[in-house]
Structure formats: structure tokens, C-alpha cells
Design an enzyme around this catalytic site. Structure first.
Site, short mmCIF file in Angstrom:
data_model
loop_
_atom_site.label_atom_id
_atom_site.label_comp_id
_atom_site.label_asym_id
_atom_site.label_seq_id
_atom_site.Cartn_x
_atom_site.Cartn_y
_atom_site.Cartn_z
N HIS A 1 0.85 -1.19 0.00
CA HIS A 1 0.00 0.00 0.00
C HIS A 1 0.89 1.25 0.00
O HIS A 1 1.94 1.25 0.62
CB HIS A 1 -0.91 0.02 1.24
N ASP A 57 -8.02 -5.33 -0.13
CA ASP A 57 -8.46 -6.22 -1.22
C ASP A 57 -8.08 -7.67 -1.01
O ASP A 57 -8.55 -8.54 -1.76
CB ASP A 57 -7.85 -5.72 -2.54
C1 SDX Z 1 -6.23 -0.06 -3.10
O1 SDX Z 1 -4.41 4.44 -2.13
C2 SDX Z 1 -5.35 3.83 -1.52
O2 SDX Z 1 -5.78 4.21 -0.45
C3 SDX Z 1 -5.94 2.63 -2.28
C4 SDX Z 1 -6.98 1.79 -1.55
C5 SDX Z 1 -8.26 2.58 -1.30
O3 SDX Z 1 -8.97 2.21 -0.36
O4 SDX Z 1 -8.57 3.48 -2.11
O5 SDX Z 1 -6.44 1.35 -0.32
C6 SDX Z 1 -7.38 0.57 -2.38
O6 SDX Z 1 -6.00 0.26 -4.22
C7 SDX Z 1 -5.36 -1.03 -2.35
C8 SDX Z 1 -4.15 -1.54 -3.20
C9 SDX Z 1 -4.66 -2.64 -4.13
N1 SDX Z 1 -3.60 -3.04 -5.09
C10 SDX Z 1 -2.93 -4.19 -4.95
O7 SDX Z 1 -3.11 -4.99 -4.03
C11 SDX Z 1 -1.94 -4.47 -6.08
C12 SDX Z 1 -0.62 -5.00 -5.51
N2 SDX Z 1 0.07 -3.90 -4.79
C13 SDX Z 1 1.07 -3.15 -5.47
O8 SDX Z 1 0.92 -3.06 -6.86
C14 SDX Z 1 1.50 -1.88 -4.73
O9 SDX Z 1 1.78 -2.25 -3.44
C15 SDX Z 1 0.56 -0.68 -4.72
C16 SDX Z 1 0.10 -0.31 -6.08
C17 SDX Z 1 -0.61 -0.93 -3.84
C18 SDX Z 1 1.37 0.49 -4.12
O10 SDX Z 1 2.33 0.84 -5.03
P1 SDX Z 1 3.47 1.91 -4.64
O11 SDX Z 1 3.14 2.65 -3.41
O12 SDX Z 1 3.77 2.69 -5.88
O13 SDX Z 1 4.67 1.01 -4.27
P2 SDX Z 1 5.81 0.53 -5.28
O14 SDX Z 1 5.14 -0.07 -6.48
O15 SDX Z 1 6.76 1.67 -5.48
O16 SDX Z 1 6.50 -0.65 -4.47
C19 SDX Z 1 7.58 -0.37 -3.58
C20 SDX Z 1 8.43 -1.63 -3.62
C21 SDX Z 1 8.78 -2.04 -5.05
O17 SDX Z 1 10.00 -2.75 -5.01
P3 SDX Z 1 11.33 -1.94 -5.55
O18 SDX Z 1 11.05 -1.58 -6.99
O19 SDX Z 1 11.47 -0.73 -4.64
O20 SDX Z 1 12.43 -2.95 -5.38
O21 SDX Z 1 7.65 -2.73 -3.09
C22 SDX Z 1 7.45 -3.70 -4.12
C23 SDX Z 1 7.72 -3.04 -5.44
O22 SDX Z 1 8.17 -3.99 -6.39
N3 SDX Z 1 6.05 -4.11 -4.05
C24 SDX Z 1 5.62 -5.35 -4.21
C25 SDX Z 1 4.23 -5.29 -4.02
N4 SDX Z 1 3.87 -4.03 -3.76
C26 SDX Z 1 5.00 -3.31 -3.79
N5 SDX Z 1 6.27 -6.49 -4.51
C27 SDX Z 1 5.48 -7.61 -4.61
N6 SDX Z 1 4.14 -7.62 -4.43
C28 SDX Z 1 3.49 -6.49 -4.14
N7 SDX Z 1 2.17 -6.50 -3.97
#
Ligand code: SDX
Length: 426
Positions: A304, A361
Site C-alpha cells: 500500500h 483487497d
Molecule cells: C487499493 O491508495 C489507496 O488508499 C488505495 C486503496 C483505497 O482504499 O482506495 O487502499 C485501495 O488500491 C489497495 C491496493 C490494491 N492493489 C494491490 O493490491 C496491487 C498489488 N500492490 C502493489 O501493486 C502496490 O503495493 C501498490 C500499487 C498498492 C502500491 O504501489 P506503490 O506505493 O507505488 O509502491 P511501489 O510499487 O513503489 O512498491 C515499492 C516496492 C517495489 O519494489 P522496488 O522496486 O522498490 O524494489 O515494493 C514492491 C515493489 O516492487 N512491491 C511489491 C508489491 N507491492 C510493492 N512487490 C510484490 N508484491 C506487491 N504487492
């Protein structure tokens, strides 16, 4: 004495005001930065950028705190209903009994959808995704209800019309997609009971309202009702900043929510768990793929932008799985896989070091499966829940004295000026 910060650029010192929120969030007010220094800021994804001041929802990502208008989500989930929480978000206070009864009358009076709209639903290809249908049909509401926000009409009537009709349209869309008879809202049913009845009632198999399931749906929608400046709320605010009608702004929010990184994640989680189940329930394989930076696969329902600890909503949603499944006398193999996946991931340094925990989720799809909601409607369920939040944020934005049309700057990295080349010389 106003708090300020000093910025030294190219040998010059600039003093910028600081805005401090009621929970201590501090923001450097950079509205005059470019005008005074010639510099802009760069923050794709807006991780360090505040777009507004808001009094609707407070989140503390480090402590896992979520409050709507100051009320903790745990207390609202335990004591409130979705309609009461919607009133709270839209009006800033909990309703009196009299106000709540007035809202119920408005929701009932506005629960029907113009009969001609059914022709639109019937014209979509059967395999259309319900989110695409919903986004289109919410924009279409503007054509059917142009009297919105007229001098006579109180803005709250517009809000309640949206809240009531979007729920009816979602159920109608489902029935039509199945070729089933459309079930109309009933005056004697509450908001959530009406939705379940419109979804599952049938002339040959009457749907029995179960108050425990109605309660579960209330909690599900309370948990989704708002979440400060998430992607879809930001979309509603940006689109709304051009002073477009509320239906178009909400339709933009629905479109933004559809993505698998945002509200579409609840459907993606079930698809991921189903895939793991098809691979002998091998959760370690999924965890390893998620950790592999060369693999685009991510653990859906994990991570998140704001929460760097367990999403408080996910804790409640996880507990609801057992309640709903036992009520439905069902078991769900995907729940066992989800629990195993969470256990393995939360012991893995990759997830621990990156503060990646289950978000809202991760378990919500299990609850929806227990209620009998089809997977392709999971994000529609999120959208209905988030509607009061979008409405409240839209209203706050148009009332904000600091509000201007959203128009970000950019850092141009393209070609410098060059002359046109006639085609025969290329
Ligand atoms: C919702 O914003 C809100 O409030 C949203 C929400 C709401 O109520 O409105 O809470 C609802 O959208 C919840 C999120 C649902 N999405 C997912 O579950 C999809 C999986 N999650 C990721 O795609 C990610 O965690 C996000 C999109 C939720 C957040 O993305 P960020 O903040 O841009 O984080 P990032 O992509 O920069 O990740 C930071 C690091 C990365 O590694 P590095 O490149 O730094 O080495 O963490 C890793 C990412 O690769 N990472 C993950 C991961 N989430 C982040 N690695 C594996 N699995 C994951 N799920």
C-alpha cells in the site's frame, strides 16, 4: 507566528510557509515556488505531494489508523450502517434519528432507474465488464436526471439519488447480463438488503433476506467508503476541478478504480489465489515470483502507498470471512490458500523489509464469494462502497477556497527546436 521553512536555491534564500494539519501532518506550501524561484517540483505518483486540505478522512500509515470524520473505522464497522456512515462522510456529523429517517425516504424515492436505461444495459455485449458498464451508465445519469443541482434541488438530493441509483443499476446490470428478470427495489427493505434482494431474488426462487449477511454487506461497504486521496478519489477531484457535473466526475472515479493496482485488485486477488490452487496450492512459488524484480508478477492484495503496516480494514475483512462462510454453510479453499500465503509472505524478509502487508483487497473477495457476488462484480462492489467518499471529496473540493483547476507542470525532456523536413528529404 506562521511556521516557515528556508530554501536555498542558486545562492538565494527563500522562505516558504508551512501548513500544519490537525493531526500534525506538515506541508510546505509551494504554491508560489515557481513564481519566486523559477523551479518546479518533481513527484510522479505524488508520494510526497499534498493535493488539498481535507477534513473527511484521516489515515496514519505507520500506525494503521483510519478514521472517517474522526470516528475510528473499527467503531463504525461495529456500530454503524453504510447509510449512516455515508451521511457522516457527506455531512461531517452522525445523523439524528430524524435525519436518518429522512435519508431513508430520499433513498427509497430515488431508488428506481429510468425504464429507458434498461435498453442501454441490454445493448452491452453480454461479456462486457460490469465496471465499464457502470462508468458509462453513471455518465448517462446526467442525461436522464438533468435537474441535478438545480436551484430548487438540494445538493443532498443529488447525492442520495446517486447513492441509491448506482446500487440499483449494479444489480440491474447483473440481472440483465444473466438474461434474468430485473428485480425492482422494495420500499420495505434497507439499502443493503435491497441490493442483495435485487441481485438474488427470482420469480421461481424468492431470496430470503438474512440479517447477518445484510450486516456483513453494511460492514463491507463501510470499510470501502473513503480513503483520503487514493487514485480514484484524486481522479474525481481532478475531473471535478474543471467544474464538470458530478456524474461525469464520479464516472471518472469508477474508471480509475477499475485498474488491478487499485480497486481491480480484489478481482485480481481471487484470480491469483485460483491460479495458486491450480498449482497444488504452492504459495511459495507465488511468493518467489513476487520477489523476483525481473518478474512483473506482484502479490495482489499486498502492499500500500500509505499503510506500512497491516491495513486496519483487512483485519476486519479477514474476520468477516469466517462469519460469512459459516452463515452460508460454505467453505472456501481459497481462504485457506490466502491464509497460508499471508503467513509465508509475512515471514519473508522481502515483504517485511518493504513493509508489504495485506490491504483491503486481500480478503474482500472471499467475503464477496461468500455472499454469492460474481467475481467480475467485485470492483463494482468496491465502487458502490466508495461512492459516498467520492461524493464527499468532490463536494469538499468545489467548496475549497484554495481550489483551482488541476493542471500539473512537467519537466520537458524532448527534442529542442528543429525545422520541418519535407517528406522527400526524410
Ligand atoms: C487499493 O491508495 C489507496 O488508499 C488505495 C486503496 C483505497 O482504499 O482506495 O487502499 C485501495 O488500491 C489497495 C491496493 C490494491 N492493489 C494491490 O493490491 C496491487 C498489488 N500492490 C502493489 O501493486 C502496490 O503495493 C501498490 C500499487 C498498492 C502500491 O504501489 P506503490 O506505493 O507505488 O509502491 P511501489 O510499487 O513503489 O512498491 C515499492 C516496492 C517495489 O519494489 P522496488 O522496486 O522498490 O524494489 O515494493 C514492491 C515493489 O516492487 N512491491 C511489491 C508489491 N507491492 C510493492 N512487490 C510484490 N508484491 C506487491 N504487492
Amino acid at each position: 507566528m506562521e511556521k516557515t521553512v528556508k530554501l536555498i536555491i542558486d545562492g538565494n534564500t527563500y522562505e516558504l510557509p508551512v501548513i500544519v494539519g490537525s493531526e500534525g501532518e506538515k506541508a510546505i506550501d509551494i504554491r508560489k515556488l515557481r513564481q519566486e524561484t523559477g523551479y518546479i517540483t518533481y513527484d510522479p505518483g505524488f508520494a510526497s505531494t499534498g493535493s488539498c486540505r481535507s477534513s473527511i478522512t484521516f489515515m496514519d500509515g505507520e500506525k494503521g489508523i483510519l478514521r472517517y470524520r474522526g470516528y475510528p473505522i473499527e467503531q463504525l464497522a461495529e456500530h454503524s450502517t453504510f447509510v449512516e456512515t455515508s451521511f457522516l462522510l457527506m455531512n461531517g456529523v452522525l445523523p439524528t434519528r430524524k435525519e436518518l429517517n429522512q435519508v431513508r425516504v430520499h433513498l427509497n424515492d430515488n431508488s428506481l432507474v429510468h425504464e429507458d436505461m434498461q435498453d442501454f444495459f441490454r445493448s452491452f455485449p453480454r461479456a462486457s465488464h460490469p465496471m465499464g458498464i457502470l462508468s458509462s451508465m453513471v455518465t448517462a445519469l446526467r442525461s436522464f436526471y438533468p435537474e441535478y443541482m438545480s436551484a430548487e434541488e438540494n445538493i443532498n438530493t443529488t447525492f442520495l439519488r446517486l447513492l441509491s441509483k448506482v446500487r440499483t443499476m449494479a444489480a440491474m446490470s447483473y440481472k440483465i447480463s444473466r438474461g434474468h428478470k430485473v428485480i425492482y427495489p422494495r420500499q420495505d427493505l434497507t439499502y443493503c438488503a435491497n441490493f442483495l434482494n435485487m441481485m438474488f431474488d427470482s420469480p421461481v426462487k424468492p431470496y430470503e433476506i438474512d440479517e447477518d449477511l445484510v450486516r456483513a454487506l453494511n460492514i463491507f461497504w463501510i470499510l470501502h467508503a473513503d480513503h483520503e486521496q487514493n487514485c480514484s478519489t484524486a481522479a474525481v477531484r481532478v475531473v471535478g476541478s474543471g467544474k464538470v457535473n458530478i456524474y461525469a466526475a464520479i464516472s471518472a472515479g469508477i474508471a480509475a478504480l477499475w485498474g488491478p493496482l487499485h480497486g481491480g485488485a480484489n478481482q485480481a486477488v481471487i484470480e491469483m489465489l485460483t491460479d495458486i490452487a491450480a498449482n497444488n496450492g504452492d504459495v511459495n512459488r507465488a511468493v518467489e515470483k513476487a520477489k523476483d524484480r525481473n518478474d512483473p508478477f506482484r502479490l495482489m492484495g499486498f502492499g500500500h502507498r500509505v499503510y506500512k503496516t497491516y491495513d486496519p480494514r483487512a483485519k476486519i475483512m479477514k474476520a468477516m470471512c469466517d462469519i460469512v462462510l459459516s452463515k452460508m454453510k460454505k467453505s472456501d479453499p481459497l481462504l485457506d490458500i490466502a491464509r497460508k500465503l499471508e503467513e509465508v509472505a509475512l515471514k519473508d524478509p522481502y515483504f517485511i523489509d518493504s513493509n508489504l502487508y495485506p490491504n483491503v483487497d486481500f480478503y474482500s473477495g472471499i467475503v464477496l464469494r461468500g455472499l454469492g457476488i460474481p467475481t467480475n462484480m467485485f470492483t463494482v462492489m468496491f465502487a458502490i462502497g466508495r461512492l459516498p467518499g467520492w461524493i464527499s471529496q468532490w463536494k469538499e473540493s468545489i467548496d475549497d477556497p484554495h481550489w483551482r483547476i488541476s493542471r500539473p507542470r512537467q519537466v520537458y525532456t524532448g527534442e529542442k527546436e528543429r525545422d520541418y523536413i519535407p517528406i522527400d528529404e526524410r
